[in-house]
Structures are given as C-alpha cells and as structure tokens.
Design a protein around this motif. Structure first.
Motif, short mmCIF file in Angstrom:
data_model
loop_
_atom_site.label_atom_id
_atom_site.label_comp_id
_atom_site.label_asym_id
_atom_site.label_seq_id
_atom_site.Cartn_x
_atom_site.Cartn_y
_atom_site.Cartn_z
N ASP A 117 0.84 -1.33 0.11
CA ASP A 117 -0.12 -0.03 -0.04
C ASP A 117 0.90 1.28 0.00
O ASP A 117 0.44 2.17 -0.66
CB ASP A 117 -0.94 -0.16 1.12
N LEU A 120 2.21 1.65 -3.56
CA LEU A 120 1.06 2.36 -4.33
C LEU A 120 1.07 3.61 -4.18
O LEU A 120 0.64 4.62 -4.79
CB LEU A 120 -0.20 1.67 -4.28
N GLN A 121 1.29 4.21 -2.87
CA GLN A 121 1.41 5.55 -2.45
C GLN A 121 2.37 6.37 -3.10
O GLN A 121 2.22 7.50 -3.62
CB GLN A 121 0.93 5.88 -1.01
N THR A 137 -8.81 5.96 -1.27
CA THR A 137 -9.35 4.57 -1.10
C THR A 137 -8.61 3.68 -2.06
O THR A 137 -8.36 4.32 -3.28
CB THR A 137 -10.72 4.41 -1.03
N PRO A 138 -8.45 2.54 -2.10
CA PRO A 138 -8.05 1.49 -2.94
C PRO A 138 -8.98 1.66 -4.36
O PRO A 138 -8.34 1.86 -5.71
CB PRO A 138 -8.13 0.17 -2.52
N LEU A 141 -8.05 5.02 -5.80
CA LEU A 141 -6.55 4.89 -6.49
C LEU A 141 -6.45 4.15 -7.73
O LEU A 141 -5.45 4.74 -8.51
CB LEU A 141 -5.69 4.07 -5.45
N ARG A 142 -6.93 3.17 -7.89
CA ARG A 142 -7.17 2.39 -9.10
C ARG A 142 -7.74 3.25 -10.35
O ARG A 142 -7.26 3.43 -11.34
CB ARG A 142 -8.24 1.25 -8.95
N ARG A 166 -1.22 -6.98 -6.69
CA ARG A 166 -1.86 -5.68 -6.31
C ARG A 166 -1.44 -4.57 -7.27
O ARG A 166 -2.13 -3.76 -7.70
CB ARG A 166 -1.82 -5.48 -4.85
N ALA A 170 -3.69 -2.16 -9.76
CA ALA A 170 -3.83 -0.95 -9.57
C ALA A 170 -3.44 0.09 -10.73
O ALA A 170 -4.08 0.85 -11.09
CB ALA A 170 -3.15 -0.43 -8.26
N ARG A 404 -12.46 0.77 3.17
CA ARG A 404 -12.02 -0.07 2.27
C ARG A 404 -12.96 -1.28 1.78
O ARG A 404 -12.92 -1.61 0.67
CB ARG A 404 -10.75 -0.51 2.38
N GLU A 548 -13.29 -2.86 -7.78
CA GLU A 548 -12.41 -3.83 -7.42
C GLU A 548 -12.23 -4.78 -8.57
O GLU A 548 -13.06 -4.82 -9.71
CB GLU A 548 -12.76 -4.65 -6.25
#
Length: 603
Positions: A117, A120-121, A137-138, A141-142, A166, A170, A404, A548
């Motif tokens: 995580d 990805l940030q 949020t994921p 972010l996607r 992951r 993403a 999430r 998702e």
C-alpha cells in the motif's frame, strides 16, 4: 519514556492535517483525531515525476537477459527478473530504465521493505500534484492510476505473489518491470531468471573490478566460484577501511532494506561528506547497490550493527524534525530497526515518536507495523500509558481503513438474503434458473458435479453510484439520491479460444460502478459437454465490489485430437463460451504458453 515535547515537528509541522479516503485526519504526538471531509482535488502530471536511477556500466554477461526484457517491454508485456541476492538484478533494472527513457515515460521505485500500500502511494505521488497530503481509497486509487501510461520499474519487490498482483491491478495502464529474489509473476507476464555467469563473463567481471587481468591464483578462485557473482566479487575485493565496515554493518542490520546516504551516514557514525565516497567505493566492488531507493547490501555480511543503538539514533533524528520526504524514505528503515531491536525500551521510544511521523507522511503500512511493534514493547515492559496510546491509534487506523471494505461487507450480508428470498416468499425478487436447451448449456459449480446457477434476470436495476468520471477532475463528486444506472458492459468476454495443448488463459474481471450490488464472483461456474478438460481457478473473493478487480485462470488440458466446448457462467451475465482444438498433427505436449485477455474498464 522520553517526553521531550507534546508535539513532534517534522519539516516545520508534523502536527498537521492529511486526508485519508473520506476522513480528515489531525495527527500529533498526543494522538489522532478523525472527522468526515471531502477529498481534495489533485492533478495528473505528464510525464510522471520520477528520478531515473544513476547511470552505470552495462552489466557483464547479461546480453541475453537484456534482449529478453526489451522484447517483452516492446510488446507491452510485464516482465520480472528473479534470482539470488547479489546477482545483478538491480544493475539490469537501472540499465534498462535508462535505455527505455528514450522512448517511454519511466517511473522508477524501490519496494525494499515497503508494504505494498505504501508502494502504491509512492506511485500515486509520482503521478499527481497535490497528492502528498491525500491517501485515496483503493478503488479511487485504481481510477487515478488507470490513465497513467508508463514503464513502471520496481526494484526489490517482495516475494509475496499478492504484492505484484496488487500492483498490476492498481496500475493497469503501466507495463511493469520488476525484480525479486523469488519468482512471483506467472500468468500475467514473463519471468526472466538471472543466474550464474558464463566462464568468459566471470573473467570479464573480475578483470573489470580489479582493473587488471587476474593472477594465476585469482584464476583458480574464478574457476571455484562457478559463475556466482557474489563469489567472484569477493575475489577482487577486501574491506579494511573502518568506515566501510561501519556502513556494511548498518546495511546488514537492515536486512536488505534500502537506506538513504544521509541516514546511512548518521546510523554508521561517519561524516556526511564521507558517506557518498564510501558508498561509491563499496558499489564499485559490488558490496552494495545504490539507486533512487537508497543503498542496499548486495552480499552477505558477517557483522551486524547494534539494533538498540540504531533505534536510539533514529529516535533522536526524528525529534529534530526531518522533512516529510526524509520520513518517507526512512519508513522501511524505521520498521527494520524496530523489528531487529525487539521489545526494548529503545524500541518503545522509537515507535512512540515514529508513529505520528509515519501517519503524517501517509505511509499507513509502516504506521501499522510500528503501532503493533510499539504495543508489543509497551505490553512487555509494563508501560500502561504507552500501551493505551498504541491501542487507541490501532483502533483509529482500523476506522480509517474500514471504508476499504465497508461496501463489500454489506453486500456479503445481503447476498445470502437475495439467494434465500424465493424460499421465504419475497415475490419482488424475481430469480430465474438457466434451462438445459440446445441454445443454452447447463452449468455446474465444478466440472464433475453438474447443477444449476441462480441468476438475476437481465436488466434488473441496481442501486450503485453513477460512474465517477475522470478522476483528474472530480473522482468523488456528489451522487444524486435517485439515479438510473446505465447497463453494465459484460464482465466476461463472449468467447475464449484455446489452440495449444495444455494452454492457460487468464482474464481480469472488473466490477464496474454500475454493479451496485457487486459481482458475485464466488458463483462462477464451469459447465458444458467438455467441461472435464477445462479447469476454472478464480483468484477472486466471493463478492467483487464496484471498482475492484480480480483474475480468473482457465486451463485447457485436453490431449486427444478433437474439438472441445464448454462455458463459464456468472449470475446475471451471458455465458462465456470456451472452445479448444487439438489437431492430430500437433506435438502431444508442447511448451506451456500463457496469454492474458484484457477487458477495458468502462469510463
């Protein structure tokens, strides 16, 4: 406990405000407060902000690996280098990234010691302005990362397969080049092993490092090394300088985690001006690798620095108020030192001052690890006040991350009610079953147990949010209370063909915003006349929430000549027809091939 101040000042103000999902988060040394808010606006940067790793000499004896990597990247396929530590994977990545920069946008990140995580940030902040104080949020972010088109170079990726999955999920618009010790990339791309060097390349490497031809005694050592790069480098190097030994001991303590040159100098107790030349010396002889992600130990070391001393040094450093980017760089180092120090007073002091710093820097993965380690130390040391702090912060973290999965949990509760509704007389829930007719094959939950799959009739309205649109303008705009969702695009492709014996295909499944109730991927079913020669292996949850995605792998195992047909069914979706052909002239068992069929995400 150290109680020098009621607040920690990092870069002028660690006591600050960040936004995590839909929460406004005020953090300081005394604790964290959370309140609802609206996510800030961010703007995508083109090209992404990323420093290319330093230019180095071309790797010795790796021409075949370089050709393989470039061929995959030219075809926009993911590729992973894997092999033991010290075999030159980082050097290959740096060389390739420099070469690709002439034709592609390149983003270079190190995953060393990082929670996925937090990695990805890092990627989000490289691609968007105004992202330093916002952690989406994921699902958001996607959407933010989907339009990014670049070669994403990831060094020191973990050996956990879910981490690369992951990242691929993403950053779906990026072509990913990664390096890890163990292979974790399978159906989604090609893995290239980095192994021993040839005898000719072994001699060339030793010659380069020595700066002269090897002596007869050194030649015998080259032969004994059998192409192992770490063994070859040990032939050409000796470390007698105390500064070199100090740096190596600190890197050995970190266990492969990268460390910035400035922080390495602090932990090793050497002058800042001396650190860069020392690192350059060690890199030249192959003891370390250095890139934008810090300095990493490339070969095993016999001596390790004191974890307690390192913890005290980091605690004092954090109290001085380092800037936010320095805290971001130091996050994996802090976790590594805390882990090595164990539940000691030094570790407790470090965890207490590091926790708000890591939250302010939005490295929630490292923040969570520090809170857990700090709570463990406080519990064993009997520090009840500090234990209360860590336990309270862990509850805050759970609250921040609960968004999430909140929608997914809701629908996991609701889905059984939808299935049981016909049995208890809820006539307004019209459910239908597929019929075994010539135009529609019966399906089963397994290839060997035929049955039926309950489906919602096509066109059943959902209650999900409208498509959020372009994330660069308004990723979380207001949604009307009453909406009419557009029909969703099919989740599954209409058909999938197999023309190689023992073929494997992977398809992504994406839950679109119009899937208000989610996609019940746990009810994927395989059926049809030849279902026994196909195998369905979903890597999916029971219910896929909007935004998702997951991957479904299908194996075709027929060996006898003939035409084979089956289908994959999903409630409320038209079935995907599987067809496989085995020709009599084909080799019985040719090499396994893997391809990926990509379904574009709507919007």
């Amino acid at each position: 406990m150290d109680d020098r101040s009621t607040t920690v000042s990092v870069g002028g103000s660690l006591s600050g405000v960040v936004v995590i999902g839909d929460h406004n988060v005020v953090c300081d040394h005394s604790g964290t407060t959370v309140s609802p808010t609206t996510p800030p606006a961010v703007r995508r940067t083109t090209p992404p902000r990323s420093l290319l790793w330093g230019q180095r000499e071309a790797p010795v004896g790796r021409d075949a690996e370089l050709r393989a990597v470039h061929a995959e990247l030219d075809a926009r396929r993911h590729v992973q280098l894997h092999g033991p530590a010290g075999y030159g994977k980082s050097l290959l990545l740096r060389h390739v990234s420099r070469q690709r920069a002439a034709r592609d946008h390149v983003i270079c990140l190190t995953a060393s010691g990082k929670h996925v995580d937090d990695l990805l940030q890092d990627l989000f902040e490289a691609c968007y302005e105004g992202a330093e104080d916002y952690r989406p949020t994921p699902a958001r972010l996607r959407r933010f990362l989907e339009p990014v088109r670049a070669v994403l170079v990831l060094d020191h990726l973990s050996d956990q397969p879910e981490d690369i999955e992951r990242v691929l999920d993403a950053a779906s618009g990026c072509t990913v080049l990664s390096a890890a010790r163990e292979r974790t990339l399978w159906s989604a791309g090609r893995a290239v092993a980095v192994g021993d060097l040839s005898p000719e390349a072994s001699l060339a490497l030793v010659h380069r490092v020595l700066g002269r031809p090897p002596t007869p005694a050194e030649l015998r050592q080259v032969q004994a090394a059998r192409g192992s790069p770490p063994a070859l480098l040990r032939i050409a190097t000796t470390t007698t300088d105390d500064r070199h030994r100090r740096v190596i001991r600190v890197l050995a303590l970190l266990g492969g985690v990268g460390c910035s040159v400035a922080l390495l100098a602090l932990l090793a107790g050497i002058a800042s001006a001396e650190a860069a030349p020392v690192v350059a010396d060690l890199e030249r002889v192959g003891f370390v690798t250095a890139d934008g992600g810090g300095v990493h130990l490339a070969t095993p070391a016999a001596e390790v620095a004191s974890a307690s001393s390192a913890a005290t040094t980091l605690t004092d450093w954090l109290w001085t108020g380092p800037a936010r980017p320095e805290v971001v760089e130091a996050a994996p180092v802090i976790v590594a030192v805390l882990t090595a120090a164990g539940p000691t007073a030094e570790a407790l002091a470090l965890a207490r001052v590091a926790a708000p710093a890591l939250l302010r820097s939005l490295r929630l993965g490292a923040w969570g690890e520090v809170l857990v380690l700090g709570a463990k130390a406080a519990r064993l040391l009997g520090e009840s006040r500090e234990l209360a702090y860590f336990e309270r912060e862990l509850r805050v973290r759970d609250r921040l991350l609960a968004q999430r999965s909140a929608s997914g949990l809701w629908w996991k509760v609701l889905l059984p009610l939808l299935v049981l509704a016909p049995l208890v007389g809820f006539g307004w829930l019209a459910l239908s079953e597929p019929r075994d007719t010539a135009g529609q094959l019966a399906v089963s939950t397994t290839a060997s147990a035929p049955g039926t799959v309950t489906t919602l009739p096509a066109g059943t309205p959902t209650s999900g949010p409208a498509d959020p649109g372009d994330p660069t303008t308004d990723p979380d705009g207001p949604v009307s209370d009453v909406t009419t969702d557009p029909p969703c695009d099919p989740v599954l492709p209409a058909s999938l063909g197999f023309d190689v014996v023992r073929d494997t295909r992977s398809i992504p499944i994406v839950a679109q915003p119009c899937h208000g109730a989610g996609v019940p991927t746990g009810r994927l079913a395989l059926g049809g006349p030849d279902a026994s020669v196909f195998t369905l292996k979903p890597d999916c949850p029971d219910l896929l929430s909007p935004g998702e995605s997951c991957t479904v792998t299908i194996y075709f195992d027929a060996t006898a000549p003939g035409d084979y047909t089956a289908q994959v069914a999903l409630p409320a979706e038209r079935p995907m027809v599987l067809s496989g052909v085995v020709e009599a002239t084909k080799s019985p068992v040719p090499p396994t091939t893997t391809t990926t069929t990509t379904i574009p995400t709507p919007g």
